[in-house]
Design an enzyme around this catalytic site. Structure first.
Site, PDB file in Angstrom:
ATOM      1  N   GLY A   3       0.836  -1.212   0.000  1.00 14.39           N
ATOM      2  CA  GLY A   3       0.000   0.000   0.000  1.00 14.39           C
ATOM      3  C   GLY A   3       0.860   1.246   0.000  1.00 14.39           C
ATOM      4  O   GLY A   3       2.052   1.173  -0.302  1.00 14.39           O
ATOM      5  N   ASN A   4       0.273   2.370   0.296  1.00 18.13           N
ATOM      6  CA  ASN A   4       1.060   3.596   0.422  1.00 18.13           C
ATOM      7  C   ASN A   4       0.437   4.501   1.484  1.00 18.13           C
ATOM      8  O   ASN A   4      -0.608   4.181   2.046  1.00 18.13           O
ATOM      9  CB  ASN A   4       1.187   4.304  -0.931  1.00 18.13           C
ATOM     10  CG  ASN A   4      -0.157   4.701  -1.490  1.00 18.13           C
ATOM     11  OD1 ASN A   4      -0.884   5.470  -0.891  1.00 18.13           O
ATOM     12  ND2 ASN A   4      -0.501   4.141  -2.655  1.00 18.13           N
ATOM     13  N   HIS A   5       1.090   5.627   1.756  1.00 17.92           N
ATOM     14  CA  HIS A   5       0.689   6.470   2.895  1.00 17.92           C
ATOM     15  C   HIS A   5      -0.425   7.455   2.579  1.00 17.92           C
ATOM     16  O   HIS A   5      -0.730   8.309   3.404  1.00 17.92           O
ATOM     17  CB  HIS A   5       1.902   7.248   3.418  1.00 17.92           C
ATOM     18  CG  HIS A   5       2.888   6.382   4.131  1.00 17.92           C
ATOM     19  ND1 HIS A   5       2.541   5.668   5.255  1.00 17.92           N
ATOM     20  CD2 HIS A   5       4.186   6.103   3.884  1.00 17.92           C
ATOM     21  CE1 HIS A   5       3.598   4.989   5.678  1.00 17.92           C
ATOM     22  NE2 HIS A   5       4.612   5.226   4.848  1.00 17.92           N
TER      23      HIS A   5
END
Ligand code: CTP
Length: 410
Positions: free
Chosen positions: A220-222
């Site tokens: 995923g990412n932030h």
């Protein structure tokens, strides 16, 4: 949510028996989420008390140019008279409602008379002004009253017509001030009908995507999704029908009229977007979609065995580019996050993805990017007009983006 939520309203109360109904009108405005500042004419205080309206509006009520009470600051022993600044109040308001509007006050409004605080505020106000006449049936039909209606409407004021029924005189006919509920719905309908994105459908993507590795792990990412959610709220606040396709995010739109379609992966986001794209006028891709996903997703949790572990990745579909390929009349907006040669790269993305506008974030700009409440963007249109913007809150950037759409359809 009412379109009056967050609106600043001046309620001008004049001296007619219907003034007693303004207590209920204030309540309805407050319930709708508006801020209310009541200004009364001196004659109106015989019909409803300032204390009632002040308590309900949660604000002091103003009647005279000067406050009767003198204020004392804690550091000073001398007392200063307070000036009720009609110009400031006139500029503060999003709109003004004069209810009840007596024949006397309307005639003064027509002629520019200014012998009380309410009339001075009316003359200073630049915002829309609604007036709800209230008087006996013969007064209501008198040619001079009809002239006042026409003149006030010609000035751009909006009349909330009186209703028919029993009047204070005991007679029955037209002249009763519209019921507070009807005043509220009249104003709500009027505002809604004038919203610039009324009848426009907007698709927005937001948030990260999660690409499964196995049943418990993902890539995923932030991204928090804040930019996309703020854009969705800004669009809905201007009357657009909004479909927000959101990857995993803890956020909720502030405007309950935003339709949220929750997805997890890039593939699901791609499918959801194409379900809606044909029927929308505008699409804005604000999601931080994963560019790669695991080629094979393990059906069982992967056990740790070896000291090293490799996952083979493959590209996800570029959702924005795929929308650009099938686009007809849709106005298509994308984001670009660049670290070098920003303008050139963004221009290439406009062409490659068939965009009408790109919102460029440069990671070189302080205050821009993931997890920050602010953003610094540059707008680049498809004819390569470049408009750098100052550092702003994400809410303000969202409004700027939506204003670009308003400009496009203007
Ligand atoms: N985007 C998308 N689907 C993807 C990847 C990106 O819809 N699979 C959209 C984003 O929502 C954004 C825009 O494409 O509006 C730009 O994404 P960005 O990551 O800046 O650029 P890329 O096109 O992915 O190119 P690169 O990472 O190589 O710069």
């Amino acid at each position: 949510m009412s379109v009056l939520s967050g609106k600043k309203i001046i309620l001008g109360v004049t001296g007619g028996i219907a003034a007693y109904k303004t207590a209920n009108l204030v309540r309805l405005f407050i319930k709708a989420g508006a801020q209310v500042q009541v200004i009364m004419t001196p004659a109106s205080v015989d019909f409803v008390t300032p204390l009632t309206l002040s308590t309900l509006s949660k604000n002091p009520v103003y009647i005279n140019f000067f406050n009767d009470e003198l204020s004392t600051t804690s550091t000073e022993t001398s007392k200063t008279a307070l000036w009720n600044n009609h110009v400031e109040m006139g500029l503060w308001a999003d709109f003004m409602v004069i209810a009840p509007a007596t024949a006397n006050t309307m005639s003064k409004m027509v002629n520019g008379n200014c012998d009380n605080l309410l009339l001075a505020t009316y003359l200073s106000a630049k915002c829309p002004v609604y007036f709800a006449p209230a008087m006996d049936l013969d007064m209501y039909k008198h040619p001079s009253t009809l002239n006042s209606f026409e003149a006030l409407k010609k000035f751009g004021n909006i009349m909330i017509p009186a209703e028919s029924g029993e009047l204070a005189s005991g007679l029955s006919g037209e002249g009763r001030m519209a019921e507070p509920e009807n005043i509220l719905s009249f104003i709500e309908k009027d505002i809604t009908s004038k919203l610039p994105l009324k009848n426009k459908k907007i698709l927005i993507t937001a948030g990260p995507t999660y690409e499964a590795i196995d049943p418990v792990r993902f890539i995923g990412n932030h991204s928090t999704g804040k930019m996309g959610y703020d854009i969705a709220d800004a669009a809905a606040n201007l009357g657009a029908e909004v479909i927000l396709v959101s990857g995993p995010s803890h956020l909720k739109p502030k405007n309950p009229l935003v339709n949220v379609v929750r997805v997890t992966s890039a593939a699901q986001m791609h499918e959801a977007c194409h379900n809606y794209f044909n029927n929308v006028d505008v699409a804005i891709a604000a999601a931080a979609v994963a560019d790669y996903k695991p080629k094979n997703v393990a059906s069982q949790k992967i056990k740790k065995n070896d000291s090293a572990f490799t996952i083979e990745l493959e590209k996800t579909t570029d959702i924005l580019a795929s929308l650009g390929e099938v686009k007809k009349n849709q106005f298509l907006i994308g984001f670009a996050l660049e670290t070098e040669n920003e303008i050139e790269h963004a221009k290439q993305k406009i062409q490659k993805k068939n965009l009408d506008l790109i919102v460029l974030n440069s990671l070189n700009d302080e205050g821009a990017g993931f997890g920050k409440p602010t953003n610094k963007v540059t707008f680049i249109s498809k004819n390569f007009t470049i408009e750098p913007q100052p550092l702003k809150s994400k809410e303000e950037v969202a409004k700027d983006i939506i204003n670009k759409i308003v400009e496009h359809y203007a």
